[in-house]
Design a protein around this motif. Structure first.
Motif, short mmCIF file in Angstrom:
data_model
loop_
_atom_site.label_atom_id
_atom_site.label_comp_id
_atom_site.label_asym_id
_atom_site.label_seq_id
_atom_site.Cartn_x
_atom_site.Cartn_y
_atom_site.Cartn_z
N THR A 116 -8.87 2.22 -10.54
CA THR A 116 -8.41 1.80 -9.22
C THR A 116 -9.58 1.31 -8.38
O THR A 116 -10.65 1.94 -8.36
N SER A 117 -9.38 0.19 -7.71
CA SER A 117 -10.43 -0.35 -6.82
C SER A 117 -9.93 -0.25 -5.39
O SER A 117 -8.84 -0.71 -5.07
N GLN A 118 -10.75 0.34 -4.53
CA GLN A 118 -10.34 0.60 -3.17
C GLN A 118 -11.36 0.02 -2.19
O GLN A 118 -12.51 0.44 -2.15
N PHE A 119 -10.86 -0.98 -1.42
CA PHE A 119 -11.69 -1.64 -0.40
C PHE A 119 -11.03 -1.50 0.98
O PHE A 119 -11.33 -2.26 1.89
N GLY A 120 -10.11 -0.56 1.13
CA GLY A 120 -9.41 -0.41 2.39
C GLY A 120 -10.36 -0.21 3.56
O GLY A 120 -11.25 0.65 3.52
N GLY A 121 -10.17 -1.00 4.63
CA GLY A 121 -11.01 -0.86 5.82
C GLY A 121 -12.41 -1.39 5.67
O GLY A 121 -13.23 -1.26 6.60
N ALA A 122 -12.73 -2.01 4.55
CA ALA A 122 -14.06 -2.58 4.37
C ALA A 122 -14.22 -3.83 5.22
O ALA A 122 -13.23 -4.46 5.62
N ARG A 123 -15.48 -4.22 5.47
CA ARG A 123 -15.77 -5.43 6.26
C ARG A 123 -16.71 -6.33 5.47
O ARG A 123 -17.79 -5.90 5.06
N PHE A 124 -16.26 -7.57 5.31
CA PHE A 124 -17.07 -8.59 4.65
C PHE A 124 -17.54 -9.58 5.73
O PHE A 124 -16.76 -10.38 6.24
N SER A 125 -18.81 -9.49 6.10
CA SER A 125 -19.33 -10.31 7.19
C SER A 125 -19.60 -11.75 6.77
O SER A 125 -19.75 -12.62 7.62
N PHE A 130 -14.36 -12.99 -5.21
CA PHE A 130 -13.66 -12.23 -6.24
C PHE A 130 -13.00 -13.18 -7.24
O PHE A 130 -12.11 -12.76 -7.98
N GLY A 131 -13.40 -14.42 -7.27
CA GLY A 131 -12.81 -15.38 -8.18
C GLY A 131 -12.96 -14.95 -9.62
O GLY A 131 -14.05 -14.58 -10.07
N GLY A 132 -11.87 -14.98 -10.37
CA GLY A 132 -11.91 -14.60 -11.77
C GLY A 132 -12.04 -13.12 -12.02
O GLY A 132 -12.18 -12.71 -13.18
N ALA A 133 -11.99 -12.30 -10.97
CA ALA A 133 -12.09 -10.85 -11.17
C ALA A 133 -10.83 -10.32 -11.86
O ALA A 133 -9.74 -10.90 -11.76
N HIS A 134 -10.99 -9.21 -12.56
CA HIS A 134 -9.89 -8.61 -13.32
C HIS A 134 -9.69 -7.18 -12.84
O HIS A 134 -10.56 -6.33 -13.03
N PHE A 135 -8.53 -6.94 -12.21
CA PHE A 135 -8.20 -5.60 -11.69
C PHE A 135 -7.15 -4.98 -12.62
O PHE A 135 -5.99 -5.40 -12.61
N THR A 136 -7.56 -3.99 -13.40
CA THR A 136 -6.64 -3.40 -14.37
C THR A 136 -5.61 -2.50 -13.70
O THR A 136 -4.46 -2.45 -14.13
N HIS A 137 -6.00 -1.81 -12.65
CA HIS A 137 -5.09 -0.93 -11.92
C HIS A 137 -4.94 -1.45 -10.49
O HIS A 137 -5.30 -2.58 -10.19
N ASP A 138 -4.42 -0.62 -9.63
CA ASP A 138 -4.19 -1.05 -8.25
C ASP A 138 -5.48 -1.50 -7.58
O ASP A 138 -6.54 -0.87 -7.75
N ALA A 139 -5.35 -2.58 -6.80
CA ALA A 139 -6.46 -3.06 -5.97
C ALA A 139 -6.02 -2.94 -4.52
O ALA A 139 -5.06 -3.59 -4.10
N ARG A 140 -6.72 -2.13 -3.76
CA ARG A 140 -6.30 -1.81 -2.41
C ARG A 140 -7.28 -2.41 -1.40
O ARG A 140 -8.46 -2.05 -1.37
N PHE A 141 -6.73 -3.34 -0.59
CA PHE A 141 -7.52 -3.99 0.45
C PHE A 141 -6.82 -3.82 1.81
O PHE A 141 -6.94 -4.69 2.68
#
Length: 507
Positions: A116-125, A130-141
């Motif tokens: 699981t990848s979790q980026f909830g509440g993150a900030r990208f300034s 993420f082009g071509g990225a592979h998320f096997t399980h849930d991806a949370r943004f």
């Protein structure tokens, strides 16, 4: 008047670094989670401890850097430590970046997330890649803020893709993305272009109450499960041309402030556009609806273009309001065509439209001209209580069953050309002179029914003149009006009433 100070940030729930904390202005300090076995976050470890931690990582390791602030060099060092030598791509196990800050460009392109990848509440300034990225399980943004361009083009989401309440300040690229699980973008705000062209949504899709402040491109996107856009706001162009909706789709209450393009789209499930608001042009040319199409109560402030649209089931436009030109030329209604209580302020064009089921226009208001030239009704055509404010000519119309004009109101002199099995005009109201309440001259009803004889050649009038702009419009649609012919010789072969009606309407 002074602006009240911002409230101090609350302490996170995890053991945090606290670097730079000040009692008055910043009591929490750095919210980054402790590196395992340390009392500081990855950003504030000394060089020796940081190097030791990174050296101990292997591809596929679970990592937890919640609340940590990443510069480009620090993130690159982490990605390098997790890079799989066989693929050359970073490989994360479970990745926890909730509340993290990426101060510079974040390059996760082609990375693999096997947990699981979790980026909830993150900030990208800056730019997030993420082009071509592979998320096997849930991806949370959920609630993630993207201040720069967000690139997800070609990414693969094998689990859920959860972007509720996320904000994209610049362009968001999701072209060609494959969403195998549920995709959730409810209440997400796209301040710049949102591009989902060619995306594949294999699970359910939710854009309910999302905001698109600029162009939203879904051209050629494929929706294999239900898709929900109810309450969404499209401030710029909304492009769904060529999109494929295999299951039900909801656009009820959606507002299209810019032009909306659904030309060539395919709707295999129920399509719900009830109470949708189209402020500019709405284009559905060549679209196909395999199930019921709901447009009840929809508002079309600009032109509504349904040229050559095919409705395999019921087409419901009850109570819809058309302020611009409503173009249904050559449309095919294979189920019921339900326009009861609809309002047409400008021209309503149904030239050469095909109505296979019952066509219902009860109480419909035609404030502009209504064009039904060469329209064909295989079922009943019902116009009870309809109101025609400006229409001066209706037809020629072919109806295999009944044309019902009972209770209809014609406010200007009108000529009707109808070939039908039965025509009803009970309590139909024709234009009158107000002074003496007498019928105005000029109204004319020409009807051929099953009881009508073949009109003699001397009684048949020449072809009626074209209305302004109609000849050019029909030529654009590929509709040509037959030239007058010599009267056919009498034949003893049986001719149906329907055939007699069609022949009688020829000039």
């Amino acid at each position: 008047m002074t602006t009240p100070p911002h409230p101090a940030p609350s302490a996170p729930s995890w053991p945090y670094c606290g670097h730079g904390a000040e009692d008055a202005t910043n009591p929490v300090g750095c919210p980054g989670i402790h590196v395992p076995g340390q009392t500081a976050c990855l950003a504030h470890l000394n060089s020796a401890d940081r190097d030791a931690y990174l050296t101990g990582l292997t591809p596929g390791t679970d990592i937890d850097h919640r609340g940590t602030r990443f510069t480009a060099p620090l993130l690159n060092a982490l990605l390098q430590a997790l890079r799989d030598p066989t693929t050359g791509k970073p490989h994360f196990g479970t990745a926890r970046f909730e509340g993290a800050e990426f101060a510079e460009e974040a390059g996760f392109h082609r990375a693999r997330f096997s947990g699981t990848s979790q980026f909830g509440g993150a900030r990208f300034s800056s730019t997030a890649r993420f082009g071509g990225a592979h998320f096997t399980h849930d991806a949370r943004f959920e609630g993630t803020q993207f201040a720069g361009t967000a690139w997800f083009d070609g990414a693969r989401f094998c689990g859920g893709a959860l972007f509720r309440h996320a904000q994209f300040a610049e362009a968001a690229w999701f072209g060609g993305v494959r969403f195998a699980g549920a995709a959730r973008f409810g209440e997400t705000w796209f301040r710049d272009d949102a591009r989902f062209g060619g995306a594949h949504f294999l699970g359910s899709v939710g854009f309910a109450s999302a905001r698109f402040s600029s162009t939203a491109w879904f051209e050629g996107a494929q929706f294999a499960a239900d898709a929900r856009f109810e309450g969404a706001l499209f401030s710029g162009t909304a492009g769904f041309g060529g999109a494929r909706f295999t299951d039900d789709v909801w656009f009820g209450g959606t507002r299209f402030a810019g032009s909306a393009g659904f030309g060539g789209a395919r709707f295999r499930g129920t399509a719900r556009f009830g109470r949708a608001d189209f402020s500019e042009e709405a284009r559905f040319e060549g679209a196909r609806f395999a199930d019921t199409a709901w447009f009840d109560g929809a508002r079309f402030a600009g032109d509504a273009r349904f040229h050559r649209t095919q409705f395999a089931d019921d087409a419901r436009f009850g109570g819809a309001r058309f302020s611009g030109v409503a173009g249904f030329d050559l449309a095919q209604f294979h189920g019921g065509a339900l326009f009861s209580q609809a309002q047409f302020t400008d021209v309503a064009r149904f030239d050469a439209a095909l109505f296979s089921g019952t066509a219902r226009f009860e109480g419909t208001q035609f404030s502009g001209d209504a064009w039904f030239h060469l329209a064909q009704f295989s079922g009943d055509a019902l116009f009870p209580q309809a109101r025609f404010t400006a229409m001066s000519w209706l037809g020629p119309v072919v109806c295999a069953k009944t044309v019902d004009l009972s209770g209809a109101l014609f406010e200007v002199p009108v000529t009707l050309e109808i070939a039908a099995r039965e025509v009803r005009c009970e309590r139909t109201r024709w234009p009158t002179k107000r002074a003496r309440r007498r019928p105005c001259p000029g109204s004319r009803l020409t009807v051929w029914t099953s009881g009508s004889g073949w009109p003699s050649s001397e009684r048949r009038r020449p072809g009626r003149p074209w209305r302004a702009g109609q000849r050019e419009r029909l030529e654009q649609l590929g509709i040509t009006r037959p030239e007058p012919k010599e009267p056919a010789k009498a034949s003893m072969a049986p001719v149906s009433a329907f055939e007699r009606g069609v022949a009688a309407m020829s000039p």
